[in-house]
Design a protein around this motif. Sequence first.
Motif, PDB file in Angstrom:
ATOM      1  N   THR A   1      -6.189 -11.530  12.835  1.00 54.82           N
ATOM      2  CA  THR A   1      -6.348 -12.977  12.745  1.00 54.82           C
ATOM      3  C   THR A   1      -5.017 -13.565  12.303  1.00 54.82           C
ATOM      4  O   THR A   1      -4.375 -13.045  11.378  1.00 54.82           O
ATOM      5  CB  THR A   1      -7.455 -13.344  11.745  1.00 54.82           C
ATOM      6  OG1 THR A   1      -8.711 -12.834  12.218  1.00 54.82           O
ATOM      7  CG2 THR A   1      -7.572 -14.850  11.585  1.00 54.82           C
TER       8      THR A   1
ATOM      9  N   ARG B   1     -11.292 -15.980  19.757  1.00 56.61           N
ATOM     10  CA  ARG B   1     -11.862 -17.254  19.307  1.00 56.61           C
ATOM     11  C   ARG B   1     -10.845 -17.960  18.421  1.00 56.61           C
ATOM     12  O   ARG B   1      -9.945 -17.325  17.838  1.00 56.61           O
ATOM     13  CB  ARG B   1     -13.181 -17.048  18.563  1.00 56.61           C
ATOM     14  CG  ARG B   1     -13.063 -16.314  17.256  1.00 56.61           C
ATOM     15  CD  ARG B   1     -14.422 -16.189  16.560  1.00 56.61           C
ATOM     16  NE  ARG B   1     -14.295 -15.567  15.253  1.00 56.61           N
ATOM     17  CZ  ARG B   1     -13.994 -16.206  14.137  1.00 56.61           C
ATOM     18  NH1 ARG B   1     -13.779 -17.526  14.193  1.00 56.61           N
ATOM     19  NH2 ARG B   1     -13.891 -15.580  12.992  1.00 56.61           N
TER      20      ARG B   1
ATOM     21  N   GLN C   1      -4.732  -6.904  19.003  1.00 56.49           N
ATOM     22  CA  GLN C   1      -6.164  -6.668  18.917  1.00 56.49           C
ATOM     23  C   GLN C   1      -6.559  -6.443  17.458  1.00 56.49           C
ATOM     24  O   GLN C   1      -5.862  -5.775  16.695  1.00 56.49           O
ATOM     25  CB  GLN C   1      -6.553  -5.428  19.731  1.00 56.49           C
ATOM     26  CG  GLN C   1      -6.336  -5.546  21.229  1.00 56.49           C
ATOM     27  CD  GLN C   1      -6.385  -4.190  21.901  1.00 56.49           C
ATOM     28  OE1 GLN C   1      -5.789  -3.233  21.422  1.00 56.49           O
ATOM     29  NE2 GLN C   1      -7.081  -4.101  23.029  1.00 56.49           N
ATOM     30  N   GLY C   2      -7.711  -7.019  17.071  1.00 50.85           N
ATOM     31  CA  GLY C   2      -8.242  -6.779  15.740  1.00 50.85           C
ATOM     32  C   GLY C   2      -7.550  -7.523  14.619  1.00 50.85           C
ATOM     33  O   GLY C   2      -7.685  -7.139  13.459  1.00 50.85           O
TER      34      GLY C   2
ATOM     35  N   SER D   1      -8.489 -15.466  16.150  1.00 45.74           N
ATOM     36  CA  SER D   1      -8.947 -14.103  15.888  1.00 45.74           C
ATOM     37  C   SER D   1      -9.127 -13.374  17.210  1.00 45.74           C
ATOM     38  O   SER D   1      -9.789 -13.890  18.126  1.00 45.74           O
ATOM     39  CB  SER D   1     -10.269 -14.113  15.119  1.00 45.74           C
ATOM     40  OG  SER D   1     -10.113 -14.702  13.842  1.00 45.74           O
ATOM     41  N   VAL D   2      -8.524 -12.198  17.292  1.00 45.62           N
ATOM     42  CA  VAL D   2      -8.642 -11.350  18.480  1.00 45.62           C
ATOM     43  C   VAL D   2      -9.488 -10.140  18.098  1.00 45.62           C
ATOM     44  O   VAL D   2      -9.157  -9.423  17.142  1.00 45.62           O
ATOM     45  CB  VAL D   2      -7.252 -10.901  18.981  1.00 45.62           C
ATOM     46  CG1 VAL D   2      -7.394 -10.050  20.239  1.00 45.62           C
ATOM     47  CG2 VAL D   2      -6.364 -12.109  19.263  1.00 45.62           C
ATOM     48  N   SER D   3     -10.564  -9.914  18.812  1.00 46.18           N
ATOM     49  CA  SER D   3     -11.455  -8.810  18.477  1.00 46.18           C
ATOM     50  C   SER D   3     -10.788  -7.476  18.803  1.00 46.18           C
ATOM     51  O   SER D   3      -9.924  -7.403  19.680  1.00 46.18           O
ATOM     52  CB  SER D   3     -12.776  -8.932  19.236  1.00 46.18           C
ATOM     53  OG  SER D   3     -12.568  -8.767  20.622  1.00 46.18           O
ATOM     54  N   PRO D   4     -11.188  -6.410  18.108  1.00 43.47           N
ATOM     55  CA  PRO D   4     -10.578  -5.099  18.362  1.00 43.47           C
ATOM     56  C   PRO D   4     -10.760  -4.596  19.782  1.00 43.47           C
ATOM     57  O   PRO D   4      -9.926  -3.835  20.276  1.00 43.47           O
ATOM     58  CB  PRO D   4     -11.295  -4.186  17.357  1.00 43.47           C
ATOM     59  CG  PRO D   4     -11.784  -5.103  16.288  1.00 43.47           C
ATOM     60  CD  PRO D   4     -12.127  -6.379  16.979  1.00 43.47           C
ATOM     61  N   ASP D   5     -11.860  -5.026  20.447  1.00 44.85           N
ATOM     62  CA  ASP D   5     -12.116  -4.543  21.804  1.00 44.85           C
ATOM     63  C   ASP D   5     -11.699  -5.548  22.877  1.00 44.85           C
ATOM     64  O   ASP D   5     -12.047  -5.391  24.050  1.00 44.85           O
ATOM     65  CB  ASP D   5     -13.589  -4.193  21.977  1.00 44.85           C
ATOM     66  CG  ASP D   5     -14.502  -5.386  21.702  1.00 44.85           C
ATOM     67  OD1 ASP D   5     -14.005  -6.429  21.227  1.00 44.85           O
ATOM     68  OD2 ASP D   5     -15.718  -5.272  21.954  1.00 44.85           O
ATOM     69  N   ALA D   6     -10.953  -6.597  22.505  1.00 44.49           N
ATOM     70  CA  ALA D   6     -10.458  -7.550  23.507  1.00 44.49           C
ATOM     71  C   ALA D   6      -9.521  -6.828  24.469  1.00 44.49           C
ATOM     72  O   ALA D   6      -8.642  -6.071  24.054  1.00 44.49           O
ATOM     73  CB  ALA D   6      -9.727  -8.705  22.822  1.00 44.49           C
TER      74      ALA D   6
ATOM     75  N   GLY E   1     -13.302 -12.094  23.907  1.00 46.78           N
ATOM     76  CA  GLY E   1     -12.753 -11.420  22.744  1.00 46.78           C
ATOM     77  C   GLY E   1     -11.775 -12.210  21.914  1.00 46.78           C
ATOM     78  O   GLY E   1     -11.179 -11.668  20.983  1.00 46.78           O
TER      79      GLY E   1
END
Length: 657
Positions: free
Chosen positions: A28, A52, A25-26, A122-127, A50
């Motif tokens: 790239t 992309r 998470q969070g 990229s994985v978002s922090p809240d995924a 979450g």
Amino acid sequence: MLFPLAAEAQRVPHVGYVYPAGGQQGTTFTVTLGGHSLEGATSAFFSGAGIRAVFVRHDRQVTPGEQKQLVEELAALREKRQKRGLTASQEKQASEIRRKLDGFGRRLANPALSEFVTLEVSVSPDAAPGQREIRLGTPVGLSNPLVFFVGQMPEFSKGDWKNIPKGRGSMDSQLSAVPNELRIAWPVTVNGQIQPGGVDRFRFAAKQGQRLAFIVKARELIPFIADASPGWVQMKLALLDAQGKDVAWTEENRLHADPMFAFHVPKDGEYQLQVQDSLYRGREDFVYRISIGELPLAASSLPGGRVETGVQTVTLPAVVNGCVARPGDRHAFRFEGRAGQRVVAEVVARRLDSPLDSMLVLTDAAGKRIASNDDFEDKGAGLNTHHADSYIFVTLPAGGAYVVHLSDTQRKGGPGHTYRLRISEPQPDFALRVAPSSVNVRAGASAPLTVYAVRRDGFDAPIALALKGAPKGFVLTGAEVPAGQDHVRFTLSAPPAPTTEPLTLQIEGRANGIVRTAVPADNVMQAFAYRHLVPAQELKVAVWGRAAPNAAARIVSAVPLKIPPGGAARVEVSVPAPPMAGEIGFSLNGAPDGITLKEFSGRTLVIEVDAAKIKPGLVGNLIVETFVQRAAADVPENKRRVPLGALPAIPFEIVKP
């Protein structure tokens, strides 16, 4: 992504592996996907929110003609550099040419892994953490899905490796130049690919009293490999202390090829984790993830339970959770039955990852054998390679006492040999699987699907299939599993406009008041021969191209076709003009042996039935593919088929003469 009308003759895109198969998470990071028919891939789609991806490049083997052109371009750039130097963009061009010639100027070792797509993910922090799916998008639709994990711990990845031969005419792999040992700090998820004969080594520090868990994901990432035996990577882990002494090792976790173990650190110091395939194989798709840290480690999710020796009396319906605790143990369960009563005895053990290889025997009170079973195939358990659970369905011949005997066929036993035994009257039910899980269909045309019915306890009614909550314009044709049959092929017709992104569809089945949603799956090959229905998270549909309004293909003749053995039927169809020059042709796709498309003229098809192979009573659907046959640009006498999609399914019934 818009799926345009282009490159229609390409094969279905297929992805064999993704590396690394996840990320934190969070963060790239760079991801490589290897497979074939990936030309034109520009996007990737993930299940859940979450994540992309940005397309970086597509690589494949350079053809001899391309190689010649690249060599000439590189020579011209070198000459220009000597005379007046190169600009920054020209230096970049030269570097890219050298990369292509060095990496893809030789025949690749595995044709199934001959193309590579690089993404920046990229994985978002809240995924949400956990298992996802990734599919590539190409001009002709979606690839198959692969498992991709969102993790919470820091990640460490070895460099991406591709199985490129050392030189021309050589099949020996060009192994990547990585250090013999890599240092890591836990908690961490380690990502790697196993090279032929290779051993990956990771060094870390630990302190006395710490309890470290090592949890591997490898077969969980790629359950089956079509062209490798036994059909998956078999991971082996070894843990060595600073003196090189083995302090722990494992090759499997119960029946999983993916091992896990806990290590209680005996003293402060340096330790080395060694990772390899237990059969000393290696290739690009031998991908793994190993989570290391003070993590919870589940011992078992099996029911278990103590069962006394001797005969236990039960009342129907009965469910017993037991364990064959010692080698050679036999368990027996007595019940009272009526004459003509139908009774089911079913073991669930291997489907819960128990090593028990069960055997069921039903006897009467005098010990006379009434029925027995060793193995019973459950097609709904797509990840099992040995269907070792037992199943009996019997009609009792007389009233009185009966005994169900349960044992291990190999006379093994132990604390892990747990089971769940059901003894009851039949509970008719069904489950559904729909394949493939990625459907690519041209706008206004149709694509074939298969639904497999897992019928339970004698359920044999026809099952009506329907879309649930689908957008307007999607239509199923021939969507019913006939009575007593375990599958049906039918078609999904698409609206005339393309989709900008893949859509998620659901199919449900109804019969006798029972409603079940079809689980998406893919019919995957294992080790050159065996096939399994591997479940997926979503049924995704990509519609590409564009059709003229009200120009969808349709079946004009009355259906179902009623054809006697040895007879034939004429089918009139309406097909819009193709989007390119050429005559439309037709071909049967996956018809039963003995049913053939004898000929077609214009929009009339003649279907013929061989009396030696087909008998009355068979019902189903015929899938007819359409195509345009065009002359090749370089050699006009060579014809190639450009597929246009399928017609709506044509229901048929074989009738008595």
